[in-house]
Scaffold this motif. Structure first.
Motif, PDB file in Angstrom:
ATOM      1  N   TYR A 336       4.390  24.822 -25.395  1.00 29.40           N
ATOM      2  CA  TYR A 336       4.238  23.418 -25.792  1.00 29.40           C
ATOM      3  C   TYR A 336       5.631  22.812 -25.908  1.00 29.40           C
ATOM      4  N   ASP A 337       5.882  21.749 -25.148  1.00 25.86           N
ATOM      5  CA  ASP A 337       7.204  21.152 -25.018  1.00 25.86           C
ATOM      6  C   ASP A 337       7.172  19.738 -25.577  1.00 25.86           C
ATOM      7  N   GLU A 338       7.943  19.500 -26.646  1.00 24.55           N
ATOM      8  CA  GLU A 338       7.991  18.173 -27.245  1.00 24.55           C
ATOM      9  C   GLU A 338       8.941  17.261 -26.465  1.00 24.55           C
ATOM     10  N   PRO A 351      10.295   8.351 -18.161  1.00 25.25           N
ATOM     11  CA  PRO A 351       8.842   8.554 -18.304  1.00 25.25           C
ATOM     12  C   PRO A 351       8.523   9.932 -18.867  1.00 25.25           C
ATOM     13  N   ASP A 352       8.877  10.133 -20.135  1.00 27.12           N
ATOM     14  CA  ASP A 352       8.763  11.443 -20.759  1.00 27.12           C
ATOM     15  C   ASP A 352       7.621  11.462 -21.757  1.00 27.12           C
ATOM     16  N   ALA A 353       7.012  12.636 -21.942  1.00 28.26           N
ATOM     17  CA  ALA A 353       5.897  12.795 -22.876  1.00 28.26           C
ATOM     18  C   ALA A 353       5.796  14.267 -23.271  1.00 28.26           C
ATOM     19  N   ASP A 354       5.080  14.551 -24.362  1.00 30.13           N
ATOM     20  CA  ASP A 354       4.810  15.940 -24.740  1.00 30.13           C
ATOM     21  C   ASP A 354       4.004  16.605 -23.623  1.00 30.13           C
ATOM     22  N   ARG A 355       4.256  17.922 -23.412  1.00 27.31           N
ATOM     23  CA  ARG A 355       3.615  18.615 -22.302  1.00 27.31           C
ATOM     24  C   ARG A 355       3.151  20.006 -22.708  1.00 27.31           C
ATOM     25  N   ASN A 356       2.048  20.450 -22.110  1.00 25.22           N
ATOM     26  CA  ASN A 356       1.534  21.811 -22.254  1.00 25.22           C
ATOM     27  C   ASN A 356       1.833  22.586 -20.969  1.00 25.22           C
TER      28      ASN A 356
END
Length: 416
Positions: A336-338, A351-356
């Motif tokens: 999980y990447d914040e 255009p960045d967001a939290d990612r799994n």
């Protein structure tokens, strides 16, 4: 080296993080690590590429070893929105495919000392909305490439502890281009026509940094690793064309600085039995240093281009690997990447967001011919809102409907 840097300041920013780690951070190093979603990596010493995350990993090698890796990133980034509440500003596949290669070499000196050399990248990005994009004032084309050449040394003061240090030479290239679409009407009554270049940059520069690491074999079955990578200010020097209200584009020379953050990472690996190993990791990236984007103009002082106000980001991962056959090892992992970008600071150029992260991989032992690693990683990014207003009052309101990627990795390892 000739360095050029040209830009027109219309409220745009330098970076657009399509590296698929926190901010514009790259995580594509070891292929075996990709198969377990990078879990426990500072504690691993399975291939020479492990030195990218922890220079102390070299202490586990008793033969000269080399790893060659190749990662292909296929992003899936889509945008929906409007400019000024009127013009459609939808875009698909705004991040082009990219390749991230790496080369790693370890040479043991004796039972205590080892040296190594790596060539890879820790930061990079690319977005391309196209020159006809209706919101190209906010984002059109952006890329940053970094190249790291790192000589490394490790030392084992006692049997179960190894420490390591590497000195990074970093060469970076930056490119950014934006234009005014639609036309901009100024408060004075004037107009900047559609298609006017809003930003045009093409520059390069270099810098030095370092990274440190330690590995501790707590027991025959459990190893812990810790690593630190220093922050670096990478200066891009050259010529500038800066839009000055009332005067239009003006020529300058100066410097634009890219702030590369420090990183802290802890990894733990436990060999549960002869076939199964479990691993976990946690990483902190110090993006709090990326507060503003400022141009330092020769003989004219500093000019604020963008208030970023990023925050530190955390990454958590778990993984497992299983020796299915004598020559075949399989791996799975989750991470999980914040995102370091605050909701009210998110932009089209970031255009960045939290990612799994979901990963699977494997290795096959070729005996005297070395070994081959493969991995597949799927990154599922959250959908997030984007709302921007430029220095000239143009607005964008919309959503990043997709911020994911597929990554295919292959590597070859040989010891002699």
């Amino acid at each position: 080296m000739k360095q050029t840097l040209r830009f027109l300041g219309l409220g745009s920013v330098l970076v657009a993080p399509m590296a698929f780690g926190a901010g514009f951070q790259l995580n594509e190093f070891s292929v075996t690590a990709m198969g377990r979603a990078q879990a426990g990596e500072p504690a691993m010493s399975d291939t020479a590429a492990a030195m990218a995350r922890n220079p102390a990993a070299m202490g586990a090698f008793d033969k000269a070893s080399v790893s060659v890796v190749y990662h292909h990133i296929d992003p899936d980034v889509d945008v929906e929105g409007q400019v000024n509440g009127v013009f459609n500003a939808d875009a698909e596949d705004v991040a082009p495919s990219a390749s991230v290669p790496g080369l790693y070499y370890i040479q043991p000196i004796n039972e205590q000392w080892a040296v190594g050399l790596s060539l890879n990248s820790y930061f990079g990005l690319s977005t391309d909305y196209g020159s006809q994009y209706m919101a190209s004032e906010f984002a059109e084309e952006t890329s940053i490439k970094t190249y790291y050449l790192t000589p490394t040394v490790s030392y084992k003061p006692v049997e179960n502890v190894t420490v390591g240090v590497g000195i990074n030479y970093i060469y970076g290239e930056g490119k950014i281009k934006n234009s005014t679409t639609p036309a901009i009407t100024l408060g004075s009554g004037g107009t900047i026509p559609a298609g006017t270049t809003a930003l045009d940059l093409d520059g390069d520069g270099d810098a030095f940094g370092y990274h440190l690491g330690v590995q501790w074999a707590i027991s025959d079955a459990t190893t812990m690793g810790l690593r630190y990578q220093s922050r670096v200010n990478l200066d891009l020097d050259g010529d500038m064309i800066l839009f000055v209200p009332g005067l239009g584009p003006q020529n300058f020379t100066g410097t634009l600085t890219v702030h590369l953050p420090e990183m802290y990472e802890l990894g733990l690996v436990h060999q549960y039995n002869e076939r199964l190993s479990l691993m976990a990791g946690i990483q902190k990236t110090g993006w709090h240093t990326f507060r503003t984007l400022t141009a330092k103009i020769d003989n004219a002082g500093a000019r604020l281009l963008k208030d970023e106000d990023w925050q530190d980001a955390w990454r958590y991962s778990i993984g497992a690997e299983f020796k299915a056959l004598d020559k075949l090892t399989v791996r799975v992992g989750y991470g999980y990447d914040e995102s370091p970008v605050k909701d009210d600071k998110r932009t089209l150029t970031i255009p960045d967001a939290d990612r799994n992260w979901y990963s699977i991989g494997g290795s096959y032992d070729l005996d005297d011919l070395g070994s081959i690693d493969v991995a597949f990683l799927y990154i599922d990014g959250n959908s997030v809102d984007v709302n921007e207003t430029s220095a000239f009052g143009t607005t964008f309101s919309g959503e990043l409907t997709s911020t994911g990627a597929s990554i295919f990795s292959v590597g070859y390892n040989y010891s002699f």
